[in-house]
Write an enzyme that holds these catalytic residues in place. Sequence first.
Site, mmCIF file in Angstrom:
data_model
loop_
_atom_site.group_PDB
_atom_site.id
_atom_site.type_symbol
_atom_site.label_atom_id
_atom_site.label_comp_id
_atom_site.label_asym_id
_atom_site.label_seq_id
_atom_site.Cartn_x
_atom_site.Cartn_y
_atom_site.Cartn_z
ATOM 1 C CG HIS A 18 52.372 -19.907 -57.036
ATOM 2 N ND1 HIS A 18 53.677 -19.530 -56.944
ATOM 3 C CD2 HIS A 18 51.959 -19.509 -58.268
ATOM 4 C CE1 HIS A 18 54.041 -18.941 -58.076
ATOM 5 N NE2 HIS A 18 53.022 -18.920 -58.898
ATOM 6 C CG ASP A 53 55.750 -17.345 -61.313
ATOM 7 O OD1 ASP A 53 55.188 -17.034 -62.378
ATOM 8 O OD2 ASP A 53 55.130 -17.383 -60.242
HETATM 9 C C1 NGQ Z 1 49.903 -15.866 -64.082
HETATM 10 N N1 NGQ Z 1 51.182 -15.485 -62.107
HETATM 11 O O1 NGQ Z 1 49.090 -16.615 -64.591
HETATM 12 O O2 NGQ Z 1 50.786 -15.305 -64.728
HETATM 13 C C2 NGQ Z 1 49.844 -15.648 -62.585
HETATM 14 C C3 NGQ Z 1 49.053 -14.425 -62.268
HETATM 15 C C4 NGQ Z 1 46.701 -15.223 -62.002
HETATM 16 C C5 NGQ Z 1 51.488 -15.779 -60.858
HETATM 17 N N2 NGQ Z 1 50.573 -16.288 -60.112
HETATM 18 C C6 NGQ Z 1 47.666 -14.428 -62.802
HETATM 19 N N3 NGQ Z 1 52.665 -15.574 -60.354
HETATM 20 O O3 NGQ Z 1 47.077 -16.006 -61.151
HETATM 21 O O4 NGQ Z 1 45.508 -15.049 -62.242
HETATM 22 ZN ZN ZN Z 2 52.584 -18.915 -62.707
#
Ligand code: NGQ
Ligand code: ZN
Length: 461
Positions: free
Chosen positions: A276, A327
């Site tokens: 990302h 993801d």
């Molecule tokens: C995660 N997921 O770690 O699962 C992250 C969200 C975050 C995505 N970024 C949580 N899609 O970034 O703090």
């Molecule tokens: Zn992730």
Amino acid sequence: MIENTLFAQHARLADGWRRNVLLQWDATGTLTAVTPDSVAPGGVQYAAGPVMAGMPNLHSHAFQRAMAGLTEYRANPADSFWSWRELMYRFAARITPESIGAIAQWLYIEMLKAGYTSVCEFHYVHHAPDGQRYANPAEMAERVVDAAQVTGIGMTMLPVLYQYSGFGALDPRADQARFIHTPESLLASLATLRDARPENGALRYGVAPHSLRAVSAASLTRLLAGLDAGFPGAPVHIHIAEQTGEVDSCVATEGSRPVRWLLDRFDVDSRWCLVHATHVDENEVQSMAASGAIAGLCPTTEANLGDGLFPAHDFLAAQGRFGIGSDSHIAVDWRSELRLLEYGQRLLRRERNVLASSNAVHVADYLFDAAALGGAAATGRAVGVLEAGRRADWIVLDPDHPAIAGHGCEAWLSGVVFCEHGESPVLDVTVGGFKVVEGRRHRDEESAFRRYRATLEGLLA
Ligand code: NGQ
Ligand code: ZN
């Protein structure tokens, strides 16, 4: 029947579709020869249709598969990535070693059926909900590795370093207690895991500092030094610039944007996967492409979470490397990821056939080959192309599928990626020389689904 040999009338190699390709591999699951323009030896097994490399999935949080489709309602008028994260944390709090194993097993069967033959697991639910270590500190990761091994998918296990709740080394929140490690405790747990589940042709280890929000420069330095002592050259993945809110906090506390900050302080090269890198300025695009790091793009999740659009056109024009990940698993289908990657650029630029090059004019071919190679680099494993020395991982397309039937080979991938007509065109899937999906079916899919469903009912009760 000749062992460890397959004859494909059509196979996609590094230089495109080739005729009469003989694939040979050894007992460890590594290709020993890939020979186009061969004559089929007597008694050889024929592929049921066109053969191409399996796609690596470079970013997965397996447990999130079980909440796909459960957050698609407006709980407040300002629903965002951050309100989704609150729901995700509530869900994460319920996950047990037993349930993560069941979810991962089903998920990896879905991946294999879709034609993903490798997965990078960005694993951060480490401890009991209150932060207590399990008797085996690597219990949760071990269940995920076991799910990969039992289903047959290749895995890069990336235990996550999560220390802080935000820039400036803020204390973690109570609902992050399950995720928390120091660099030293994470590396110790990784060593335990490696002793219990040693690396092999289908399994490799690396690490994942969660994000610049969750680590500091000092702790990242310690993590990388420790990694190189025990796991030299192992892959390093990080969430880097997904939300404008985190870019703003990074600028406010650290004085620069996240990608710039990382590139200026660490020796970022092709062992790194920047997941990302959504919000990058033109200067970061150029520097990141030049670094050789892999951009980890997850188009369906990034759309689902309202992240924004990665400047894919500019990054690819600068020779940047990328791969794709599912993801949060709102989709488990590399075709959807590649299609949305291109469509985002079409919608933004009001053009067609944006992600292609002068020597690869077919968008789907260009994106497939680039994502397979870039994704392979992110796995740190020898996958992504059908050639001697790489893993015997491939998918076989259904030659009678309406997306490709009647078309010449130059249009096959376009049909597979852009046409959304009927069932999956992926018919058979082989990983490490073993056929794990045959006629769109994985041998354990019924039992794994029963277990997944019972697990889900328990989690949601
Ligand atoms: C995660 N997921 O770690 O699962 C992250 C969200 C975050 C995505 N970024 C949580 N899609 O970034 O703090
Ligand atoms: Zn992730």
